[in-house]
Design a protein around this motif. Structure first.
Motif, PDB file in Angstrom:
ATOM      1  N   PRO A   1      51.263  50.327  38.858  1.00  0.00           N
ATOM      2  CA  PRO A   1      50.677  50.110  40.172  1.00  0.00           C
ATOM      3  C   PRO A   1      49.197  50.492  40.173  1.00  0.00           C
ATOM      4  O   PRO A   1      48.741  51.367  39.442  1.00  0.00           O
ATOM      5  N   ALA A   2      48.457  49.819  41.031  1.00  0.00           N
ATOM      6  CA  ALA A   2      47.004  50.032  41.075  1.00  0.00           C
ATOM      7  C   ALA A   2      46.629  51.268  41.861  1.00  0.00           C
ATOM      8  O   ALA A   2      45.572  51.855  41.650  1.00  0.00           O
ATOM      9  N   GLU A   3      47.477  51.732  42.781  1.00  0.00           N
ATOM     10  CA  GLU A   3      47.096  52.828  43.656  1.00  0.00           C
ATOM     11  C   GLU A   3      46.900  54.139  42.893  1.00  0.00           C
ATOM     12  O   GLU A   3      45.911  54.831  43.102  1.00  0.00           O
ATOM     13  N   PRO A   4      47.833  54.525  41.966  1.00  0.00           N
ATOM     14  CA  PRO A   4      47.592  55.773  41.223  1.00  0.00           C
ATOM     15  C   PRO A   4      46.310  55.747  40.410  1.00  0.00           C
ATOM     16  O   PRO A   4      45.633  56.751  40.289  1.00  0.00           O
ATOM     17  N   LEU A   5      45.970  54.591  39.838  1.00  0.00           N
ATOM     18  CA  LEU A   5      44.721  54.520  39.094  1.00  0.00           C
ATOM     19  C   LEU A   5      43.535  54.761  40.001  1.00  0.00           C
ATOM     20  O   LEU A   5      42.571  55.431  39.644  1.00  0.00           O
ATOM     21  N   THR A   6      43.568  54.233  41.196  1.00  0.00           N
ATOM     22  CA  THR A   6      42.463  54.444  42.128  1.00  0.00           C
ATOM     23  C   THR A   6      42.313  55.917  42.473  1.00  0.00           C
ATOM     24  O   THR A   6      41.212  56.455  42.535  1.00  0.00           O
ATOM     25  N   LYS A   7      43.447  56.589  42.682  1.00  0.00           N
ATOM     26  CA  LYS A   7      43.378  58.013  42.996  1.00  0.00           C
ATOM     27  C   LYS A   7      42.847  58.817  41.814  1.00  0.00           C
ATOM     28  O   LYS A   7      42.088  59.760  41.970  1.00  0.00           O
ATOM     29  N   ALA A   8      43.255  58.441  40.611  1.00  0.00           N
ATOM     30  CA  ALA A   8      42.791  59.184  39.439  1.00  0.00           C
ATOM     31  C   ALA A   8      41.290  59.032  39.243  1.00  0.00           C
ATOM     32  O   ALA A   8      40.583  59.988  38.907  1.00  0.00           O
ATOM     33  N   VAL A   9      40.816  57.807  39.466  1.00  0.00           N
ATOM     34  CA  VAL A   9      39.377  57.582  39.329  1.00  0.00           C
ATOM     35  C   VAL A   9      38.611  58.323  40.417  1.00  0.00           C
ATOM     36  O   VAL A   9      37.549  58.907  40.195  1.00  0.00           O
ATOM     37  N   ALA A  10      39.178  58.301  41.636  1.00  0.00           N
ATOM     38  CA  ALA A  10      38.498  58.984  42.736  1.00  0.00           C
ATOM     39  C   ALA A  10      38.452  60.490  42.510  1.00  0.00           C
ATOM     40  O   ALA A  10      37.516  61.174  42.926  1.00  0.00           O
ATOM     41  N   ALA A  11      39.490  61.030  41.840  1.00  0.00           N
ATOM     42  CA  ALA A  11      39.510  62.477  41.595  1.00  0.00           C
ATOM     43  C   ALA A  11      38.411  62.901  40.624  1.00  0.00           C
ATOM     44  O   ALA A  11      37.965  64.037  40.639  1.00  0.00           O
ATOM     45  N   LYS A  12      37.979  61.974  39.767  1.00  0.00           N
ATOM     46  CA  LYS A  12      36.933  62.281  38.798  1.00  0.00           C
ATOM     47  C   LYS A  12      35.594  61.736  39.268  1.00  0.00           C
ATOM     48  O   LYS A  12      34.924  60.969  38.571  1.00  0.00           O
ATOM     49  N   SER A  13      35.199  62.096  40.455  1.00  0.00           N
ATOM     50  CA  SER A  13      33.893  61.702  40.975  1.00  0.00           C
ATOM     51  C   SER A  13      32.806  62.490  40.261  1.00  0.00           C
ATOM     52  O   SER A  13      33.077  63.517  39.635  1.00  0.00           O
ATOM     53  N   PRO A  14      31.573  62.036  40.317  1.00  0.00           N
ATOM     54  CA  PRO A  14      30.489  62.774  39.652  1.00  0.00           C
ATOM     55  C   PRO A  14      30.384  64.219  40.113  1.00  0.00           C
ATOM     56  O   PRO A  14      30.129  65.122  39.305  1.00  0.00           O
ATOM     57  N   ARG A  15      30.602  64.460  41.405  1.00  0.00           N
ATOM     58  CA  ARG A  15      30.511  65.841  41.899  1.00  0.00           C
ATOM     59  C   ARG A  15      31.643  66.693  41.325  1.00  0.00           C
ATOM     60  O   ARG A  15      31.427  67.857  40.953  1.00  0.00           O
ATOM     61  N   ALA A  16      32.860  66.112  41.243  1.00  0.00           N
ATOM     62  CA  ALA A  16      33.977  66.868  40.688  1.00  0.00           C
ATOM     63  C   ALA A  16      33.781  67.136  39.195  1.00  0.00           C
ATOM     64  O   ALA A  16      34.089  68.225  38.702  1.00  0.00           O
TER      65      ALA A  16
ATOM     66  N   LYS B   1      30.912  67.416  37.690  1.00  0.00           N
ATOM     67  CA  LYS B   1      29.854  68.421  37.577  1.00  0.00           C
ATOM     68  C   LYS B   1      30.407  69.818  37.837  1.00  0.00           C
ATOM     69  O   LYS B   1      30.071  70.782  37.127  1.00  0.00           O
ATOM     70  N   ALA B   2      31.266  69.934  38.859  1.00  0.00           N
ATOM     71  CA  ALA B   2      31.858  71.244  39.160  1.00  0.00           C
ATOM     72  C   ALA B   2      32.763  71.708  38.024  1.00  0.00           C
ATOM     73  O   ALA B   2      32.768  72.897  37.666  1.00  0.00           O
ATOM     74  N   ALA B   3      33.526  70.777  37.445  1.00  0.00           N
ATOM     75  CA  ALA B   3      34.417  71.144  36.341  1.00  0.00           C
ATOM     76  C   ALA B   3      33.618  71.603  35.123  1.00  0.00           C
ATOM     77  O   ALA B   3      33.976  72.590  34.466  1.00  0.00           O
ATOM     78  N   ARG B   4      32.543  70.894  34.824  1.00  0.00           N
ATOM     79  CA  ARG B   4      31.707  71.297  33.695  1.00  0.00           C
ATOM     80  C   ARG B   4      31.042  72.641  33.946  1.00  0.00           C
ATOM     81  O   ARG B   4      30.880  73.454  33.025  1.00  0.00           O
TER      82      ARG B   4
END
Length: 320
Positions: free
Chosen positions: A14-29, A31-34
């Motif tokens: 399904p396409a929805e979980p992929l969208t959520k996974a990509v959204a979870a790895k935003s540039p701000r997230a 940067k915070a993780a790094r």
């Protein structure tokens, strides 16, 4: 006849979980993780330096004492009119470090003096490092006569005695804590400027700086987004080393009578002890505690600075 595609029992993803996974790895997230990973690696390496841990523990203890001064010794312990003891009493159960010439507890004055000495040292070091960082990055980024003028001004401040300049500024200005901070900050920045300029020249010789210029990056973009993050480790290590010298300079100015006489600091306590004749009378309890406190804080910041510098630049080989 056309061949039919083979049947499969796997259901399409399904396409929805992929969208959520990509959204979870935003540039701000990311940067915070790094940032969390970098801080974790820094602390893991810092813990291997025993001297740095001792210095950090001493600073934490002194900071807690300074913050809790009103609760530990009371807000009226600096009062001259309501002094609880007699002048120059020897150490006792009531006054563990004796009293001063006004009958005030030396231990209470020592606790209150930590607030002023630490505040002046931190703010003066911040001002010094801020000026040195700006001058160093600008002088390393720009070329030509502008950078030459900046470095000649830096060299002039570098060869002049820092304490003499600080005394001159503190003499012509009003006697206050902010005057001492300004006098220390504007006279001790050349060393930081020299170090930051050398690091800036090294950073600007890297290929990604040329790509940033080719893509249209301006001077402000390159200095703020590319140069400054790469020189911040050096700035952080320099800050911890500058704080100790700032505290020593503040104590020297206070001992010379160039600070605010209405506030209590460790250098001011030494000045009061000299004026009260504690040196000739042998009242060691009035002289030794503020001097030892100044030495301990300066040593603690130096140990932390060396540990931070070793973590950020392992090639220095600082002993652990």
């Amino acid at each position: 006849m056309t061949a039919k595609p083979p049947l499969t029992t796997e259901s399409p993803v399904p396409a929805e979980p992929l969208t959520k996974a990509v959204a979870a790895k935003s540039p701000r997230a990311l940067k915070a993780a790094r940032m969390r990973q970098s801080l974790g690696r820094f602390w893991k390496e810092y813990r291997t330096h025993r001297s740095g841990l001792w210095g950090l523990a001493a600073l934490a203890l002194i900071a807690l004492i300074a913050l809790g001064a009103p609760l530990l010794v009371g807000a009226d312990s600096e009062s001259v009119t309501d002094a609880p003891g007699q002048a120059m009493e020897d150490p006792s159960g009531e006054f563990p470090l004796g009293t001063d010439q006004f009958g005030r507890s030396v231990l209470a004055l020592l606790v209150w003096g930590s607030r002023v000495s630490l505040t002046v040292g931190l703010l003066a070091a911040f001002l010094c490092v801020a000026i040195g960082t700006v001058v160093g990055i600008v002088a390393g980024h720009f070329k030509g006569w502008f950078a030459t003028v900046l470095m000649r001004v830096t060299d002039w401040f570098l060869v002049m005695p820092t304490l003499v300049l600080a005394i001159a500024l503190a003499t012509v200005m009003d006697r206050s804590m902010w005057t001492v901070i300004l006098a220390i900050g504007v006279t001790t920045w050349p060393t930081t400027a020299r170090l930051v300029r050398a690091q800036t020249l090294a950073v600007e010789s890297r290929p990604y700086i040329e790509r940033a210029r080719a893509l249209g990056g301006g001077h402000g973009h390159i200095m703020l987004r590319h140069v400054l993050p790469n020189v911040m480790p050096l700035v952080l290590a320099q800050t911890t080393l500058v704080i100790s010298s700032a505290i020593l300079t503040e104590s020297t100015l206070a001992f010379l009578g160039l600070s605010d006489p209405t506030i209590t600091s460790w250098g001011g306590m030494l000045q009061d002890a000299r004026e009260a004749g504690a040196v000739s009378a042998g009242h060691w309890w009035y002289l030794a505690p503020p001097g030892l406190a100044i030495a301990m804080v300066a040593l603690a910041f130096t140990l932390c600075g060396r540990a931070v510098e070793s973590v950020l630049n392992p090639r220095l080989g600082v002993a652990r």
